[in-house]
Design a protein around this motif. Structure first.
Motif, PDB file in Angstrom:
ATOM      1  N   PRO A 189      -6.147  25.954  12.783  1.00 32.92           N
ATOM      2  CA  PRO A 189      -7.397  26.642  13.115  1.00 32.92           C
ATOM      3  C   PRO A 189      -8.483  26.662  12.034  1.00 32.92           C
ATOM      4  CG  PRO A 189      -5.841  28.224  12.272  1.00 32.92           C
ATOM      5  CD  PRO A 189      -5.168  26.873  12.216  1.00 32.92           C
ATOM      6  N   THR A 190      -8.234  26.199  10.834  1.00 30.57           N
ATOM      7  CA  THR A 190      -9.187  26.518   9.748  1.00 30.57           C
ATOM      8  C   THR A 190     -10.434  25.639   9.746  1.00 30.57           C
ATOM      9  OG1 THR A 190      -8.187  24.997   8.137  1.00 30.57           O
ATOM     10  CG2 THR A 190      -7.258  27.222   8.260  1.00 30.57           C
ATOM     11  N   GLY A 191     -10.374  24.494  10.450  1.00 28.40           N
ATOM     12  CA  GLY A 191     -11.522  23.600  10.457  1.00 28.40           C
ATOM     13  C   GLY A 191     -11.702  22.844   9.154  1.00 28.40           C
ATOM     14  N   THR A 192     -10.746  22.982   8.252  1.00 31.90           N
ATOM     15  CA  THR A 192     -10.844  22.285   6.966  1.00 31.90           C
ATOM     16  C   THR A 192     -10.182  20.908   7.063  1.00 31.90           C
ATOM     17  OG1 THR A 192      -8.781  23.259   6.164  1.00 31.90           O
ATOM     18  CG2 THR A 192     -10.821  24.470   5.702  1.00 31.90           C
ATOM     19  N   THR A 193     -10.376  20.086   6.035  1.00 30.10           N
ATOM     20  CA  THR A 193      -9.855  18.715   6.066  1.00 30.10           C
ATOM     21  C   THR A 193      -9.128  18.386   4.770  1.00 30.10           C
ATOM     22  OG1 THR A 193     -11.984  17.973   5.213  1.00 30.10           O
ATOM     23  CG2 THR A 193     -11.660  17.823   7.593  1.00 30.10           C
ATOM     24  N   LEU A 194      -8.415  17.265   4.778  1.00 33.52           N
ATOM     25  CA  LEU A 194      -7.855  16.705   3.550  1.00 33.52           C
ATOM     26  C   LEU A 194      -8.568  15.381   3.282  1.00 33.52           C
ATOM     27  CD1 LEU A 194      -3.959  17.137   3.840  1.00 33.52           C
ATOM     28  CD2 LEU A 194      -5.628  18.676   2.790  1.00 33.52           C
ATOM     29  N   THR A 195      -8.836  15.123   2.023  1.00 33.05           N
ATOM     30  CA  THR A 195      -9.357  13.803   1.666  1.00 33.05           C
ATOM     31  C   THR A 195      -8.186  12.824   1.689  1.00 33.05           C
ATOM     32  OG1 THR A 195      -8.896  14.093  -0.666  1.00 33.05           O
ATOM     33  CG2 THR A 195     -11.068  14.837   0.122  1.00 33.05           C
ATOM     34  N   LYS A 196      -8.534  11.545   1.600  1.00 32.81           N
ATOM     35  CA  LYS A 196      -7.500  10.523   1.581  1.00 32.81           C
ATOM     36  C   LYS A 196      -6.548  10.753   0.399  1.00 32.81           C
ATOM     37  CE  LYS A 196      -9.146   6.548   3.195  1.00 32.81           C
ATOM     38  NZ  LYS A 196      -9.573   5.138   3.325  1.00 32.81           N
ATOM     39  N   ALA A 336     -25.199  36.415   8.116  1.00 34.67           N
ATOM     40  CA  ALA A 336     -24.715  37.775   8.382  1.00 34.67           C
ATOM     41  C   ALA A 336     -23.818  38.285   7.261  1.00 34.67           C
ATOM     42  CB  ALA A 336     -23.964  37.802   9.705  1.00 34.67           C
ATOM     43  N   GLY A 337     -23.567  37.442   6.266  1.00 38.77           N
ATOM     44  CA  GLY A 337     -22.832  37.911   5.094  1.00 38.77           C
ATOM     45  C   GLY A 337     -21.347  37.593   5.090  1.00 38.77           C
ATOM     46  N   TYR A 338     -20.882  36.821   6.059  1.00 37.12           N
ATOM     47  CA  TYR A 338     -19.458  36.471   6.095  1.00 37.12           C
ATOM     48  C   TYR A 338     -19.152  35.299   5.163  1.00 37.12           C
ATOM     49  CZ  TYR A 338     -19.015  39.296  10.352  1.00 37.12           C
ATOM     50  OH  TYR A 338     -19.001  40.317  11.255  1.00 37.12           O
ATOM     51  N   ALA A 339     -17.938  35.282   4.632  1.00 38.77           N
ATOM     52  CA  ALA A 339     -17.440  34.078   3.952  1.00 38.77           C
ATOM     53  C   ALA A 339     -16.902  33.163   5.041  1.00 38.77           C
ATOM     54  CB  ALA A 339     -16.340  34.441   2.968  1.00 38.77           C
ATOM     55  N   VAL A 340     -17.368  31.917   5.065  1.00 43.66           N
ATOM     56  CA  VAL A 340     -17.094  31.019   6.188  1.00 43.66           C
ATOM     57  C   VAL A 340     -16.564  29.683   5.687  1.00 43.66           C
ATOM     58  CG1 VAL A 340     -18.091  29.946   8.231  1.00 43.66           C
ATOM     59  CG2 VAL A 340     -19.028  32.098   7.394  1.00 43.66           C
ATOM     60  N   PHE A 341     -15.550  29.161   6.356  1.00 49.03           N
ATOM     61  CA  PHE A 341     -14.943  27.877   5.967  1.00 49.03           C
ATOM     62  C   PHE A 341     -14.897  26.949   7.185  1.00 49.03           C
ATOM     63  CE2 PHE A 341     -13.210  31.493   3.738  1.00 49.03           C
ATOM     64  CZ  PHE A 341     -13.559  31.189   2.430  1.00 49.03           C
ATOM     65  N   GLY A 342     -14.618  25.676   6.931  1.00 44.66           N
ATOM     66  CA  GLY A 342     -14.514  24.694   8.025  1.00 44.66           C
ATOM     67  C   GLY A 342     -15.869  24.411   8.647  1.00 44.66           C
ATOM     68  N   GLY A 343     -15.820  23.868   9.872  1.00 44.21           N
ATOM     69  CA  GLY A 343     -17.055  23.693  10.636  1.00 44.21           C
ATOM     70  C   GLY A 343     -17.912  22.512  10.225  1.00 44.21           C
ATOM     71  N   GLU A 344     -17.462  21.710   9.251  1.00 43.15           N
ATOM     72  CA  GLU A 344     -18.279  20.568   8.843  1.00 43.15           C
ATOM     73  C   GLU A 344     -17.753  19.239   9.361  1.00 43.15           C
ATOM     74  OE1 GLU A 344     -18.783  21.068   4.647  1.00 43.15           O
ATOM     75  OE2 GLU A 344     -20.126  22.785   4.963  1.00 43.15           O
ATOM     76  N   ILE A 349     -14.694  27.150  13.068  1.00 47.98           N
ATOM     77  CA  ILE A 349     -15.221  27.905  11.941  1.00 47.98           C
ATOM     78  C   ILE A 349     -14.227  29.019  11.649  1.00 47.98           C
ATOM     79  CG2 ILE A 349     -17.038  29.489  11.222  1.00 47.98           C
ATOM     80  CD1 ILE A 349     -17.864  26.822  13.700  1.00 47.98           C
ATOM     81  N   TRP A 350     -13.860  29.129  10.382  1.00 48.46           N
ATOM     82  CA  TRP A 350     -12.819  30.065   9.947  1.00 48.46           C
ATOM     83  C   TRP A 350     -13.494  31.075   9.041  1.00 48.46           C
ATOM     84  CZ3 TRP A 350      -8.203  30.938  11.686  1.00 48.46           C
ATOM     85  CH2 TRP A 350      -7.130  31.353  10.892  1.00 48.46           C
ATOM     86  N   LEU A 351     -13.577  32.302   9.504  1.00 47.50           N
ATOM     87  CA  LEU A 351     -14.305  33.275   8.695  1.00 47.50           C
ATOM     88  C   LEU A 351     -13.360  34.326   8.148  1.00 47.50           C
ATOM     89  CD1 LEU A 351     -15.056  36.314  10.177  1.00 47.50           C
ATOM     90  CD2 LEU A 351     -16.147  34.719  11.740  1.00 47.50           C
ATOM     91  N   LYS A 352     -13.720  34.845   7.013  1.00 44.26           N
ATOM     92  CA  LYS A 352     -12.899  35.880   6.378  1.00 44.26           C
ATOM     93  C   LYS A 352     -13.263  37.219   7.011  1.00 44.26           C
ATOM     94  CE  LYS A 352     -10.561  36.502   2.152  1.00 44.26           C
ATOM     95  NZ  LYS A 352     -10.461  36.199   0.728  1.00 44.26           N
ATOM     96  N   VAL A 353     -12.242  37.943   7.455  1.00 44.11           N
ATOM     97  CA  VAL A 353     -12.453  39.196   8.171  1.00 44.11           C
ATOM     98  C   VAL A 353     -12.631  40.342   7.181  1.00 44.11           C
ATOM     99  CG1 VAL A 353     -11.326  40.903   9.649  1.00 44.11           C
ATOM    100  CG2 VAL A 353     -11.123  38.462  10.190  1.00 44.11           C
ATOM    101  N   PRO A 354     -13.779  41.026   7.252  1.00 45.28           N
ATOM    102  CA  PRO A 354     -13.946  42.199   6.388  1.00 45.28           C
ATOM    103  C   PRO A 354     -12.891  43.244   6.763  1.00 45.28           C
ATOM    104  CG  PRO A 354     -16.005  41.591   7.500  1.00 45.28           C
ATOM    105  CD  PRO A 354     -14.909  40.823   8.152  1.00 45.28           C
ATOM    106  N   GLY A 355     -12.159  43.730   5.789  1.00 50.61           N
ATOM    107  CA  GLY A 355     -11.103  44.699   6.085  1.00 50.61           C
ATOM    108  C   GLY A 355      -9.756  44.018   6.260  1.00 50.61           C
ATOM    109  N   GLY A 356      -9.765  42.785   6.783  1.00 43.58           N
ATOM    110  CA  GLY A 356      -8.539  41.995   6.773  1.00 43.58           C
ATOM    111  C   GLY A 356      -7.667  42.055   8.008  1.00 43.58           C
TER     112      GLY A 356
END
Lengths: 410, 410
Positions: A189-196, A336-344, A349-356
């Motif tokens: 789910p994170t939307g992140t990648t690995l390079t070669k 909106a102030g969220y820390a956001v990952f992935g999506g490129e 899009i994987w966002l960090k949840v305030p409060g957790g």
């Protein structure tokens, strides 16, 4: 006296997306007029492209005429499609994959769930955490995961490779010996990648230790970064240690049309439990022939159309549409102030949840903004504290969702 | 270090139909002009009926338009199809089956192969002999059959129930305890049937002993005899001991279109290996949700069309066409002096092989008459001495095959 397997009793709760559906249903029952924007399940919304529609109409007509009717096709898929895949998805990128290393199926979910049937006894499985639940659940159902250990936050026999903000969502190699590693890149789910280079670390580990990599690249069409491989077979050495899973679901909007494929290299040789050397290509072929009867001809003709110049252009236009949605969501959430990952290079899009607390965030987002996302905890222990939003909604709904998020303080 | 399962190594030779294909290929390579008539594999030849073609065109258009596009459907099948099945195939015969007891899939072969995933450890499986090979092979691949015992002519842990001319092709109850019995009626390969009274013997046995019956009625559309049940659920008591498998493959010519369903009653309760009481309906639902992603919307719309008055009439016309072929084959073979069984409520004709060697008969029939059938030995030990011919060829080819058989002495 018949006894059912006890393994299903080891599964934790409902399948994630069933649980989400249930919560939405409960909310809608109380709020029948709610205008809900769904960015939860990874389902596409754009229609099949014209080239596919036209190919499928033609195939339906063929099936309706005596001269061109087709009954059982090859279980592995028609040669026309296997060859188009080899040429279009591999040779075009300089990767050597033969048509008889490609097995057409009705879904990458089906394939990644079935592949564990080839595992020997006592196979130790590693997964990234967070993880697409099917990798874990199918091993639990086969009795390979052991019991759920609440303290560990996972199954006792599964090795989890955490992917978090701290390690840049790049899993470390397993600290204890494992036999199989499931990898999904671009990641769900994170939307992140690995390079070669990052992926090569895993390929080298697998070749050195005789491990097997199961590489799910269902989202490769969304990659734009030239450093990010579309196929694990772009990495040297992968053809002796990896199986790759691909899908037309996200590439061509086939979530409701069902077509996918697995690439099982003929160079994949391992010992079996009796000490004999076996070919995983031959085993998967046998599995396909005995337990599957092929994908509908009409569907395969639709999939074939995505390899024509016209079909390819239409499919890429859809992918670009979703990636523009991803850009809009990512920018909005950052504003909106969220820390956001992935999506490129991925539609997630994987966002960090305030409060957790990600299920609390799910409920709150549904209640206050009528937006549905997916709580990170549903993808595993290391997913807690994060939340997944998908770029598969319409442009209009994507914009409306971002506006809702921005129009009131959190 | 990865080890593959050793179970695949226990399989005997190739999957039957692959072996047949190989022998035909070898013959054609030597005799490129041979005019071969194929009555081997149970594949249909008549095109999809107009009602199905028209429904599928409509569905393709829906998938190509934004407003009517459908992504992931319910894994269990759309409610519209499950309800049509319940009404058309069950309520119409006075059998109570609810829509949520029906699970739509991409093939009865897939379903009968996957159902063993629900079995507990040490499950003892019984099959009729001869048997559709998938029942046995999928249990071998799961490690439940033990080794092949050449002396027994079967796998050591499988209980075989012989069906031969001597017992009128009616299996006797197992002499030793078994947990599961696979039954296929109308039978593949023998083309014979069980009456309601004969089937009740098995239902009573299962209820008394806590066994599970797996009833494959993929050929029910060909039944004309009013004493022969179309569904095991026409037999009192079956809803507490049986799962039924059905298919659109033979009914509606869907062998290359892929749609089938399983009926798993909610009243099916057993203990699992841990002693908990479990619902097989709930387990199959979980299996479907985790390892399957539904049948294409387009296919389900095609299947739905077979329940309209128009679709039903067209489908029955096709079934009657094949059964007229069966009558022609049966009459021709009898005229030629063969002992012939089946072919009255099923599209399969089971003939006794003079001399008794069914693969030799296969080779001889291919060589001297260019007709392909299926050797009984391919279906099991008790199938040796018999040979299967199918009624799925065109009328013209059916007649030509019979003429060839009649025009020279054996």
């Amino acid at each position: 006296m018949f006894r059912a397997t006890g393994n299903y009793g080891l599964l934790q709760g409902n399948y994630l997306f069933s649980e989400i559906a249930k919560r939405i249903e409960a909310y809608v029952a109380k709020n029948p007029d709610a205008d809900i924007i769904r960015m939860g399940i990874g389902d596409v919304t754009r229609p099949l492209v014209p080239a596919v529609v036209s190919a499928m109409h033609k195939a339906v007509d063929e099936m309706g005429a005596k001269e061109t009717f087709r009954g059982y096709g090859p279980e592995q898929g028609y040669a026309f499609l296997r060859e188009a895949i080899a040429a279009g998805d591999y040779h075009a990128r300089g990767v050597e994959v033969a048509a008889d290393e490609i097995f057409v199926s009705d879904g990458a979910k089906c394939d990644v769930g079935s592949i564990q049937e080839l595992f020997g006894e006592n196979t130790v499985v590693a997964v990234t955490d967070p993880v697409y639940p099917v990798y874990v659940d199918t091993n639990v159902m086969a009795g390979r995961a052991g019991k759920y250990d609440a303290k560990k936050g996972g199954y006792e026999k599964i090795v989890y490779l955490p992917c978090t903000q701290e390690n840049g969502f790049v899993p470390e190699l397993p600290a204890t010996p494992v036999d199989v590693i499931y990898l999904c890149y671009p990641n769900n789910p994170t939307g992140t990648t690995l390079t070669k280079a990052q992926l090569k670390v895993f390929v080298d580990y697998a070749n050195k230790n005789g491990a097997l990599l199961l590489y799910d690249s269902a989202y490769e069409v969304f990659i734009s970064d030239p450093d990010v491989p579309h196929s694990i077979f772009e990495v040297e050495g992968a053809k002796t240690c990896a199986i790759e899973f691909r899908s037309f679901s996200k590439t061509a909007g086939f979530t409701g049309t069902r077509c996918a494929y697995a690439v099982v290299p003929k160079t994949l040789e391992y010992k079996d439990d009796t000490g004999s050397t076996v070919s995983l290509n031959a085993m998967w072929n046998r599995r396909h022939c005995t337990r599957f009867n092929g994908v509908p001809y009409i569907t395969q003709m639709g999939a074939l159309a995505t390899y024509s110049a016209e079909g390819r252009a239409q499919v890429l236009e859809s992918a670009n549409y979703y990636m523009e949605n991803a850009r809009i969501i990512k920018a909005g959430l950052e504003q909106a102030g969220y820390a956001v990952f992935g999506g490129e290079n991925a539609p997630y899009i994987w966002l960090k949840v305030p409060g957790g607390d990600s299920w609390a965030f799910f409920d709150e987002l549904l209640k206050t903004k009528q937006i549905v996302g997916t709580p990170g905890a549903g993808f595993g222990n290391a997913g807690e504290g994060y939340f997944r939003m998908t770029a598969f909604a319409s442009r209009e709904n994507t914009k409306r969702a971002v506006e809702r998020i921005l129009t009131s303080t959190r």
